[in-house]
Design a protein around this motif. Structure first.
Motif, PDB file in Angstrom:
ATOM      1  N   LEU A  35      33.977   8.828  10.978  1.00 18.74           N
ATOM      2  CA  LEU A  35      33.274   9.262   9.945  1.00 18.74           C
ATOM      3  C   LEU A  35      34.151   8.444   8.529  1.00 18.74           C
ATOM      4  N   ALA A  36      33.449   8.339   7.549  1.00 18.16           N
ATOM      5  CA  ALA A  36      34.228   7.491   6.624  1.00 18.16           C
ATOM      6  C   ALA A  36      34.987   8.216   5.623  1.00 18.16           C
ATOM      7  N   PRO A  37      35.920   7.366   4.855  1.00 18.52           N
ATOM      8  CA  PRO A  37      36.828   8.310   4.055  1.00 18.52           C
ATOM      9  C   PRO A  37      35.917   8.623   2.910  1.00 18.52           C
ATOM     10  N   GLY A  38      36.451   9.957   2.819  1.00 23.10           N
ATOM     11  CA  GLY A  38      35.601  10.791   1.561  1.00 23.10           C
ATOM     12  C   GLY A  38      34.490  11.588   2.188  1.00 23.10           C
ATOM     13  N   SER A  39      34.345  11.477   3.370  1.00 27.91           N
ATOM     14  CA  SER A  39      33.431  12.329   4.013  1.00 27.91           C
ATOM     15  C   SER A  39      33.692  13.770   3.808  1.00 27.91           C
ATOM     16  N   ARG A  40      32.847  14.799   3.475  1.00 29.79           N
ATOM     17  CA  ARG A  40      32.947  16.103   3.617  1.00 29.79           C
ATOM     18  C   ARG A  40      32.880  16.619   5.022  1.00 29.79           C
ATOM     19  N   VAL A  41      33.743  17.493   5.548  1.00 26.94           N
ATOM     20  CA  VAL A  41      33.671  17.979   6.702  1.00 26.94           C
ATOM     21  C   VAL A  41      33.995  19.595   6.948  1.00 26.94           C
ATOM     22  N   THR A  42      33.911  20.207   7.884  1.00 24.36           N
ATOM     23  CA  THR A  42      34.180  21.602   8.129  1.00 24.36           C
ATOM     24  C   THR A  42      35.002  21.569   9.252  1.00 24.36           C
ATOM     25  N   VAL A  43      36.284  21.862   9.364  1.00 27.13           N
ATOM     26  CA  VAL A  43      37.260  22.156  10.210  1.00 27.13           C
ATOM     27  C   VAL A  43      37.031  23.426  10.977  1.00 27.13           C
ATOM     28  N   ALA A  63      41.733   8.931   3.439  1.00 30.22           N
ATOM     29  CA  ALA A  63      42.055   7.560   3.656  1.00 30.22           C
ATOM     30  C   ALA A  63      43.376   7.031   3.897  1.00 30.22           C
ATOM     31  N   MET A  64      44.414   8.035   4.014  1.00 34.35           N
ATOM     32  CA  MET A  64      45.609   7.657   4.122  1.00 34.35           C
ATOM     33  C   MET A  64      45.997   6.896   5.356  1.00 34.35           C
ATOM     34  N   GLY A  65      45.126   7.064   6.421  1.00 33.69           N
ATOM     35  CA  GLY A  65      45.358   6.315   7.530  1.00 33.69           C
ATOM     36  C   GLY A  65      44.038   6.433   8.420  1.00 33.69           C
ATOM     37  N   ALA A  66      43.613   5.448   8.827  1.00 36.23           N
ATOM     38  CA  ALA A  66      42.499   5.225   9.819  1.00 36.23           C
ATOM     39  C   ALA A  66      42.319   6.153  10.922  1.00 36.23           C
ATOM     40  N   PRO A  67      41.396   6.489  11.321  1.00 32.77           N
ATOM     41  CA  PRO A  67      41.201   7.310  12.829  1.00 32.77           C
ATOM     42  C   PRO A  67      41.734   6.555  13.676  1.00 32.77           C
ATOM     43  N   LEU A  80      38.583  10.515  18.320  1.00 29.36           N
ATOM     44  CA  LEU A  80      39.416  10.236  17.343  1.00 29.36           C
ATOM     45  C   LEU A  80      40.196  11.173  16.671  1.00 29.36           C
ATOM     46  N   LEU A  81      41.283  10.760  16.192  1.00 28.45           N
ATOM     47  CA  LEU A  81      42.196  11.388  15.338  1.00 28.45           C
ATOM     48  C   LEU A  81      42.006  11.437  13.781  1.00 28.45           C
ATOM     49  N   TYR A  82      41.570  11.981  13.128  1.00 29.55           N
ATOM     50  CA  TYR A  82      41.358  12.140  11.784  1.00 29.55           C
ATOM     51  C   TYR A  82      42.354  12.711  10.634  1.00 29.55           C
ATOM     52  N   TRP A  83      42.998  11.931   9.524  1.00 28.35           N
ATOM     53  CA  TRP A  83      43.654  12.668   8.669  1.00 28.35           C
ATOM     54  C   TRP A  83      42.428  13.452   7.503  1.00 28.35           C
ATOM     55  N   VAL A  84      42.733  14.717   7.527  1.00 27.49           N
ATOM     56  CA  VAL A  84      41.989  15.569   6.513  1.00 27.49           C
ATOM     57  C   VAL A  84      42.688  16.200   5.574  1.00 27.49           C
ATOM     58  N   THR A  85      42.179  16.196   4.356  1.00 28.41           N
ATOM     59  CA  THR A  85      42.754  16.744   3.421  1.00 28.41           C
ATOM     60  C   THR A  85      41.942  18.101   3.057  1.00 28.41           C
TER      61      THR A  85
END
Length: 117
Positions: A35-43, A63-67, A80-85
């Motif tokens: 998933l690209a940085p800035g992509s909208r997701v639902t957790v 985009a703090m850190g890549a998956p 993968l592990l993703y950083w999510v805001t």
């Protein structure tokens, strides 16, 4: 300060704190197919247990850190592990929080369609 500079400063502070905890720099190399940085997701919540979050909620791939590969014993192959805001601070299933950002396992993310326009 403007909101955008506050956000940039917070992102730099977040990255520095996480790198200090990990004892290594966060990767900046984005994996193919991630998933690209800035992509909208639902957790989303797990279908087989009461977690990892109290509710489902929206957020943005950060985009703090890549998956990075999830190396946990219960991870799916290639997960993968993703950083999510998070759009709003959230509590985990144990009542910890509120958190404004976290590293989320890929299985708990549902990509939202891009808005048309």
């Amino acid at each position: 300060m403007t909101d955008s500079s506050d956000s940039v400063s917070a992102d730099a502070d977040d990255r520095q704190a996480i790198e200090h905890i990990l004892g290594r720099p966060l990767s900046e190399t984005w994996p193919a197919g991630a998933l690209a940085p800035g992509s909208r997701v639902t957790v989303v919540r797990a279908p087989d247990w009461d977690g990892p979050w109290q509710v489902e909620f929206p957020g943005t791939i950060d985009a703090m850190g890549a998956p990075e590969p999830n190396e946990h014993a219960q991870a799916f192959s290639g997960e993968l592990l993703y950083w999510v805001t998070f759009d709003t601070p959230q509590y985990d299933s144990d009542g910890g929080g509120p958190y404004r950002k976290a590293q989320i396992w890929g299985r708990y993310l549902r990509a939202e369609p891009e808005p048309e326009g």
